[in-house]
Write an enzyme that holds these catalytic residues in place. Structure first.
Site, PDB file in Angstrom:
ATOM      1  N   GLY A 142       2.509  -5.140  -3.375  1.00 24.06           N
ATOM      2  CA  GLY A 142       1.474  -5.415  -2.383  1.00 24.06           C
ATOM      3  C   GLY A 142       0.191  -4.707  -2.755  1.00 24.06           C
ATOM      4  N   SER A 216       1.680  -3.934  -8.897  1.00 21.70           N
ATOM      5  CA  SER A 216       2.211  -5.000  -9.775  1.00 21.70           C
ATOM      6  C   SER A 216       1.649  -6.359  -9.370  1.00 21.70           C
ATOM      7  CB  SER A 216       3.739  -5.010  -9.756  1.00 21.70           C
ATOM      8  OG  SER A 216       4.263  -4.931  -8.449  1.00 21.70           O
TER       9      SER A 216
END
Length: 312
Positions: A142, A216
């Site tokens: 997130g 990520s």
């Protein structure tokens, strides 16, 4: 510590041990002796005590059950029976008995050549039975400020209270050590994720629940980490929080720096974020709805418990 200057066998058999040092030293504990009782004397000949020279510490006894009972195979294909001493240790006249040369296969992986995968008789299943749990990766992704690290800590605490062993691989924490040589350029961010994915895989093999917490931003990097593990062992958790909410929180002050142009390539400001398409768990937060980390952690724990029941 007791210094050994001379050791004389009770049956008058003399043992020429030289200078062994302390009785508690590895040399003294692991030196092979004739299994007889010996008297320890000081330099003046005064007897200090009686010791039984067993040759190996009894603490090593459980290892006997783990040693292979099948014959050793040498490079020429000939089999030779395994001889063991009274302590259960394998006796061999040369070093060839330490490896099964006929099964060694050299490989080239990446930039490494002439490497061999070394198997161990203690398997992943053995470790999971020991811990009474199944290892897996819980990958929390997130935007910055979405609450990933806070959720990871709440989840680890919840699992710990249930007697489950977990470990958090936080993106910022890993940059303090494992990934300290990496920048925030695109190629370094991809390498950052790859390394954490590989470490998480090792934890899973150890039977530990690995909680990876990092932005990520790209699907291909997250999917590459998923591909490292058997199906079902990678659980993607998407913190679905609007960028406006994350920016209002801005716990590290990074959005402010990014808006001022002091940070380039910041995800959510001047770099994209690709939301998961098939995440196992989606945790939505908004200005109107903001559940506590403890509540969100219980959602993940409930998911894990359902998986365990489904496979039991």
């Amino acid at each position: 510590m007791l210094k050994v200057e001379k050791m004389t066998a009770v049956n008058c058999q003399k043992l020429n041990l030289g200078k062994m040092g302390d009785l508690n030293s590895p040399e003294a504990l692991y030196t092979r002796l004739t299994p007889v009782k010996v008297a320890v004397c000081n330099g003046k000949g005064k007897k200090l005590g009686i010791y039984k020279a067993a040759g190996r510490s009894s603490l090593l006894a459980p290892i006997k059950a783990m040693e292979a009972s099948k014959p050793m195979t040498y490079a020429n294909g000939q089999a030779k029976g395994v001889e063991r001493d009274s302590a259960g240790d394998v006796l061999t006249k040369d070093c060839s008995g330490f490896t099964d040369k006929s099964t060694l296969e050299m490989s080239t992986i990446g930039n490494s050549s002439n490497i061999v995968w070394h198997n161990c008789p203690v398997s992943k299943i053995d470790r999971q039975h020991l811990l009474n749990q199944k290892g897996c990766v819980i990958w929390i992704t997130g935007l910055s400020g979405s609450g990933k690290s806070t959720l990871a800590c709440a989840l680890s605490r919840s699992l710990h209270s249930r007697g489950k062993l977990s470990y958090i691989l936080d993106g910022d924490n890993c940059r303090h050590g494992l990934n300290r040589d990496l920048s925030f350029k695109a190629e370094d961010r991809a390498e950052n994720i790859r390394r954490i994915g590989e470490v998480a895989k090792l934890f899973v093999d150890a039977g530990v629940i690995s909680i990876a917490s990092l932005i990520s931003p790209f699907r291909k990097d997250r999917d590459a980490c998923r591909a490292l593990l058997p199906e079902g062992d990678f659980i993607e958790v998407y913190m679905d929080v609007p960028v406006q909410v994350c920016e209002n929180r801005d716990p590290k002050g990074l959005y402010k720096l990014a808006r001022a142009g002091k940070i380039k390539g910041f995800t959510g400001v001047d770099d994209p974020y690709e939301p998961p398409l098939n995440a196992e768990i989606v945790l939505q937060q908004s200005e109107e709805k903001c559940d506590s980390p403890t509540v969100l952690a219980e959602v993940i724990v409930s998911f894990l418990e359902r998986k365990v029941k489904a496979h039991s």
